[in-house]
Write an enzyme that holds these catalytic residues in place. Structure first.
Site, mmCIF file in Angstrom:
data_model
loop_
_atom_site.group_PDB
_atom_site.id
_atom_site.type_symbol
_atom_site.label_atom_id
_atom_site.label_comp_id
_atom_site.label_asym_id
_atom_site.label_seq_id
_atom_site.Cartn_x
_atom_site.Cartn_y
_atom_site.Cartn_z
ATOM 1 N N GLY A 53 30.499 -4.276 -8.941
ATOM 2 C CA GLY A 53 31.229 -3.021 -9.034
ATOM 3 C C GLY A 53 31.823 -2.887 -10.424
ATOM 4 N N PRO A 76 29.717 -9.045 -4.906
ATOM 5 C CG PRO A 76 27.915 -10.528 -5.081
ATOM 6 C CD PRO A 76 28.238 -9.059 -5.011
ATOM 7 C CD GLU A 77 31.919 -12.529 -8.730
ATOM 8 O OE1 GLU A 77 32.257 -13.680 -8.420
ATOM 9 O OE2 GLU A 77 30.735 -12.138 -8.681
ATOM 10 C CB THR A 78 34.668 -5.054 -8.296
ATOM 11 O OG1 THR A 78 33.771 -4.843 -7.199
ATOM 12 C CG2 THR A 78 34.991 -3.711 -8.933
ATOM 13 C CG HIS A 105 27.150 -10.559 -11.562
ATOM 14 N ND1 HIS A 105 28.039 -11.410 -10.937
ATOM 15 C CD2 HIS A 105 27.153 -9.427 -10.817
ATOM 16 C CE1 HIS A 105 28.535 -10.824 -9.863
ATOM 17 N NE2 HIS A 105 28.017 -9.613 -9.769
#
Length: 325
Positions: A53, A76-78, A105
């Site tokens: 995100g 998984p991550e923002t 990422h």
């Protein structure tokens, strides 16, 4: 590429705060809504690689709101941009469960969105993260393609005691006889710590049946974010799988920070070729979960010591949405 040929838009709708202007009772007011993008990182194909995100307008969001939005997006991550200035971008990273210091990422995904939205044309750009400053560079190709490269936070490593080797193997669902004795088993970081477990080949890697509770326990004991299993594919080429239940991520599809730390670890032990004080490699990850991606890594060396780790990759915007927090 959309946005690379126009001047940066400076309107309220896409800078800080990133609110939407809504019409009500015959007038205008600022609705409590936040725009976000979902981006596939380390791939040029939407829906593959690792989903992140990206929120460009997070300047007025509290930490609790960022955590809620990260959980809503479910990636998984923002990454949240809390300040967007000339050449310097201040960011915070959240998994669906907690804040983390750095995420590779999501950084690549952010670079792609900044370029697409016209905020970055390839000049000097530095991210200010909880893990330190992360310089970015943008490589533009034919047809509007771009690749985002980042110099990751400083490389560090820690030894892992031999009694833990068998425990790590068992947590991954295999015998310690399948650990590769010629490659390093150690903890390392370029912004986020992982423990790296080398396996004999990619077939063993693909067949892992991890015990996520045991992996979570070992991650806590070793003070790392994940257990990262890897196997050689050829000179400078490796396959990998990354298990991070401690962060609320059973298996991370493609992990830029860990890919960089892996090549740093291998280069520091002379396990990849070094030419003109540089070691290069590629990590292939995500095939086991149906989201293949590639992490390109370049390690700068000096007298056998790692002095910098650079990670690069492509990214593709999947979709955009609005969070009504």
């Amino acid at each position: 590429m959309k946005g690379l040929g126009r001047s940066p838009a400076l309107s309220l709708t896409n800078l800080l705060p990133n609110a939407l202007i809504a019409r009500a009772r015959g007038g205008l007011y600022l609705a409590p809504m936040t725009r976000y993008s979902e981006v596939s990182a380390f791939t040029d194909t939407p829906g593959q690689g690792n989903r992140a995100g990206v929120v460009l307008g997070a300047g007025e969001l509290s930490g609790a709101q960022m955590q809620a939005l990260a959980a809503f997006v479910g990636a998984p991550e923002t990454v949240f941009v809390t300040r967007l200035g000339h050449g310097l971008v201040r960011v915070r990273y959240f998994t669906p469960a907690q804040e983390v210091d750095f995420c590779g990422h999501a950084t690549v995904a952010l670079g792609r969105v900044l370029a697409q939205e016209g905020h970055w044309r390839g000049g000097a750009l530095t991210l200010e993260t909880l893990a330190g400053q992360v310089p970015l560079r943008l490589l533009l190709g034919a047809g509007g393609e771009c690749q985002v490269w980042m110099r990751q936070p400083g490389f560090e490593r820690r030894a892992v005691g031999r009694p833990l080797h068998a425990e790590l193997a068992e947590a991954l669902g295999l015998s310690d006889r399948l650990i590769h004795r010629g490659l390093p088993l150690a903890s390392a970081s370029t912004g986020l710590w992982s423990v790296f477990v080398p396996l004999l080949d990619a077939v063993i890697l693909d067949g892992l049946e991890p015990d996520l509770e045991r992996i979570r326990d070992l991650s806590e004991r070793l003070d790392v974010a994940s257990v990262y299993a890897y196997a050689p594919l050829g000179v400078g080429r490796f396959a990998a799988r990354d298990f991070a239940p401690l962060l609320g991520i059973p298996e991370d599809p493609v992990t830029g920070s860990a890919g960089g730390a892996l090549l740093g670890l291998l280069a520091s032990e002379g396990r990849v070729p070094v030419r003109s004080e540089r070691a290069c490699g590629v990590v292939y990850q995500g095939h086991a979960v149906g989201s293949p991606g590639e992490v390109e890594v370049e390690v700068e060396m000096q007298s056998g010591r790692v002095v910098a780790v650079h990670v690069g990759g492509h990214a593709a915007v999947e979709r955009e949405g609005v969070w009504k927090g």
